[in-house]
Design a protein around this motif. Structure first.
Motif, PDB file in Angstrom:
ATOM      1  N   VAL A  60      -5.501 -34.683  24.669  1.00 44.13           N
ATOM      2  CA  VAL A  60      -5.694 -33.446  25.452  1.00 44.13           C
ATOM      3  C   VAL A  60      -6.718 -33.714  26.550  1.00 44.13           C
ATOM      4  O   VAL A  60      -6.526 -33.323  27.717  1.00 44.13           O
ATOM      5  CB  VAL A  60      -6.173 -32.298  24.533  1.00 44.13           C
ATOM      6  CG1 VAL A  60      -6.531 -31.060  25.358  1.00 44.13           C
ATOM      7  CG2 VAL A  60      -5.105 -31.951  23.505  1.00 44.13           C
ATOM      8  N   ARG A  61      -7.854 -34.407  26.208  1.00 41.53           N
ATOM      9  CA  ARG A  61      -8.880 -34.672  27.215  1.00 41.53           C
ATOM     10  C   ARG A  61      -8.295 -35.488  28.386  1.00 41.53           C
ATOM     11  O   ARG A  61      -8.552 -35.194  29.554  1.00 41.53           O
ATOM     12  CB  ARG A  61     -10.027 -35.445  26.564  1.00 41.53           C
ATOM     13  CG  ARG A  61     -11.046 -35.941  27.606  1.00 41.53           C
ATOM     14  CD  ARG A  61     -12.170 -36.640  26.961  1.00 41.53           C
ATOM     15  NE  ARG A  61     -13.140 -35.692  26.469  1.00 41.53           N
ATOM     16  CZ  ARG A  61     -14.045 -35.066  27.247  1.00 41.53           C
ATOM     17  NH1 ARG A  61     -14.066 -35.302  28.538  1.00 41.53           N
ATOM     18  NH2 ARG A  61     -14.906 -34.222  26.738  1.00 41.53           N
ATOM     19  N   ARG A  62      -7.445 -36.536  28.050  1.00 43.57           N
ATOM     20  CA  ARG A  62      -6.858 -37.354  29.127  1.00 43.57           C
ATOM     21  C   ARG A  62      -5.960 -36.500  30.048  1.00 43.57           C
ATOM     22  O   ARG A  62      -5.998 -36.610  31.263  1.00 43.57           O
ATOM     23  CB  ARG A  62      -6.048 -38.518  28.532  1.00 43.57           C
ATOM     24  CG  ARG A  62      -6.902 -39.770  28.294  1.00 43.57           C
ATOM     25  CD  ARG A  62      -6.007 -41.014  28.199  1.00 43.57           C
ATOM     26  NE  ARG A  62      -5.056 -40.931  27.113  1.00 43.57           N
ATOM     27  CZ  ARG A  62      -5.362 -41.215  25.828  1.00 43.57           C
ATOM     28  NH1 ARG A  62      -6.589 -41.576  25.488  1.00 43.57           N
ATOM     29  NH2 ARG A  62      -4.458 -41.143  24.883  1.00 43.57           N
ATOM     30  N   ALA A  63      -5.188 -35.614  29.347  1.00 46.54           N
ATOM     31  CA  ALA A  63      -4.293 -34.726  30.137  1.00 46.54           C
ATOM     32  C   ALA A  63      -5.118 -33.826  31.044  1.00 46.54           C
ATOM     33  O   ALA A  63      -4.771 -33.615  32.226  1.00 46.54           O
ATOM     34  CB  ALA A  63      -3.433 -33.888  29.195  1.00 46.54           C
ATOM     35  N   ILE A  64      -6.263 -33.307  30.480  1.00 49.03           N
ATOM     36  CA  ILE A  64      -7.115 -32.426  31.309  1.00 49.03           C
ATOM     37  C   ILE A  64      -7.689 -33.218  32.483  1.00 49.03           C
ATOM     38  O   ILE A  64      -7.680 -32.745  33.629  1.00 49.03           O
ATOM     39  CB  ILE A  64      -8.249 -31.812  30.432  1.00 49.03           C
ATOM     40  CG1 ILE A  64      -7.650 -30.787  29.454  1.00 49.03           C
ATOM     41  CG2 ILE A  64      -9.289 -31.141  31.324  1.00 49.03           C
ATOM     42  CD1 ILE A  64      -8.662 -30.222  28.470  1.00 49.03           C
TER      43      ILE A  64
END
Ligand SMILES: Nc1ncnc2c1ncn2[C@@H]1O[C@H](COP(=O)(O)OP(=O)(O)OP(=O)(O)O)[C@@H](O)[C@H]1O
Ligand SMILES: [Mg+2]
Length: 454
Positions: free
Chosen positions: A296-300
């Motif tokens: 999720v952090r990478r996508a954000i």
């Protein structure tokens, strides 16, 4: 408006006066010329026929009694007497004022002035003509000759050769002066008559022509009035058109600047809204992340980076202090940094100053063209060229990528929008490309003089 001015040459008001003046001049000159020509022709005819009559008289009447001249340069008393008798009796006796008989050597063999007989006098053109075989005739209105006595009498001068009856040789010359008082009068009358005839004919012609000219002049006046009305109408239309063209241009400028404002606001909204929200979400995820949280952090992070990229493309930097050269160099450098490819520059040092609207247009053109290279021709070599010729600035971006069918732009909005944007500044966009032959995108904009910049 220069082209609406009416020409002032030959105003129709002056046409008639001009015509009358010219016709009068031609009439007077024509009368004089024809009058003198006619009298000169009559004079020529009369003198010629007098010459012919005299030659006949000499051959038929005088020649037989002076044949002695073939043997010597004087006549015997018997022949002199015969000659005088002939002269007294002949048909021309009343008209002959002066008579002389010359020998070919220039001696006076007979003269009605006894003092001249036997003398050798100077030669004259008439004597020479007759000695060479032709009859010489001349008419003079105010003749002066020592033989006539009274000066100022109109005379006809005739020199006629006298020939030998045996071999036709010229044995002497007969010189006559016949009074031509009647001829002078006839000539004067003929001249006046020809003047009157020519004058009347010319006057009649001038009158007929004046009617035609007056009609023509009226038509020209009428047509000029209707032309003036049409010109006035046209001039109003042209003024309206110019006003409309100016309003369209102003509207174009306003739309372009509104568009830029909107893009700037969208960019600011994206930056201040979604990017801040995403940054907050990333913060809330904390540090102790499991595999899922890391995804999720990478996508954000990717979403934040993409939005930032979009924002930087949308917002326009302050171009006030940027020249066209600086715009090209900065965008080429940004392209290099973004894609890792090198962009060659071909920019002369003395480019003209462009209007703010033109600089925005050039910025957007280079941005879109370089974006297209990155998107549709990745890894291709790119070159930005600028040149100013006469009052046109040309900017082009070329690459040696795959090229495309320029009649099929797909769903893309970039090139279509560019074409409109450039046309709004009275410029035009040109696409040179073919499959497998690279792409060159060029724009041409008018260079406005300082006073025309807004
Ligand atoms: N330099 C290029 N090399 C190869 N193809 C190109 C190049 N520039 C444009 N094209 C082709 O022309 C089409 C239209 O380009 P245009 O810039 O209008 O749209 P886009 O780039 O696809 O999308 P947008 O510009 O709206 O983001 C592109 O889809 C692409 O097929
Ligand atoms: Mg594009």
């Amino acid at each position: 408006m220069q082209y609406l001015k009416r020409p002032s040459l030959f105003p129709p008001e002056g046409l008639m006066a001009r015509f009358l003046l010219m016709a009068g001049g031609v009439l007077i000159v024509g009368m004089l010329v024809i009058g003198f020509w006619v009298t000169s022709k009559i004079e020529e005819g009369v003198t010629n026929s007098a010459g012919v009559i005299t030659a006949l008289y000499v051959d038929a009447v005088l020649s037989p009694v002076v044949q002695e001249l073939a043997l010597g340069d004087q006549l015997s008393p018997r022949n002199l007497e015969a000659l005088e008798r002939v002269l007294r009796r002949g048909a021309l006796r009343d008209q002959i004022s002066v008579f002389k008989l010359w020998t070919p050597g220039g001696k006076v063999a007979y003269s009605d002035n006894p003092a001249l007989m036997g003398r050798v006098l100077g030669s004259s053109p008439g004597l020479e003509d007759a000695l060479s075989g032709s009859v010489h005739t001349r008419f003079d209105r105010t003749f002066h000759t020592e033989n006539v006595g009274a000066a100022g009498v109109p005379l006809l001068e005739v020199y006629s050769p006298v020939r030998s009856v045996v071999d036709g040789q010229i044995i002497g010359v007969a010189e006559f002066y016949t009074t031509a008082q009647g001829l002078a009068g006839d000539l004067a009358a003929a001249r006046i008559q020809s003047w009157v005839v020519v004058g009347l004919v010319s006057l009649a012609m001038s009158l007929a022509l004046s009617l035609v000219v007056a009609g023509g002049s009226r038509t020209i006046k009428r047509q000029r009035r209707s032309l003036d009305a049409q010109l006035a109408e046209l001039s109003v239309l042209a003024q309206n058109n110019a006003g409309l063209a100016q309003r369209v241009e102003q509207a174009n400028h306003r739309i372009a600047s509104l568009n830029e404002d909107n893009l700037r606001r969208i960019s600011a909204d994206l930056h201040d809204g979604p990017v801040q929200q995403l940054a907050f979400a990333a913060l809330r995820l904390g540090k102790s992340e499991n595999e899922r949280q890391q995804q999720v952090r990478r996508a954000i992070d990717e979403a934040m980076q993409e939005i930032r990229d979009i924002c930087s493309g949308l917002a326009l930097p302050d171009l006030d202090d940027w020249s066209v050269t600086i715009i090209a160099k900065r965008l080429a450098a940004a392209q290099g940094a973004r894609t890792g490819s090198k962009v060659a520059l071909d920019i002369p040092s003395d480019l003209p100053t462009m209007t703010p609207a033109a600089k925005i247009c050039i910025y957007r053109f280079l941005q879109e063209a370089l974006n297209n290279c990155a998107k549709h021709a990745p890894g291709a070599e790119q070159r930005v060229s600028i040149e100013a010729k006469a009052d046109i600035l040309g900017v082009s971006v070329s690459d040696d990528g795959p090229g495309f069918d320029r009649h099929n732009l797909g769903d893309g909005l970039g090139l279509v929008g560019l074409r409109e944007r450039i046309a709004g500044l009275k410029g035009h966009l040109r696409i040179d490309t073919e499959h497998g032959a690279g792409t060159t995108l060029s724009m041409h904009l008018p260079i406005l003089a300082e006073g025309q910049m807004t």
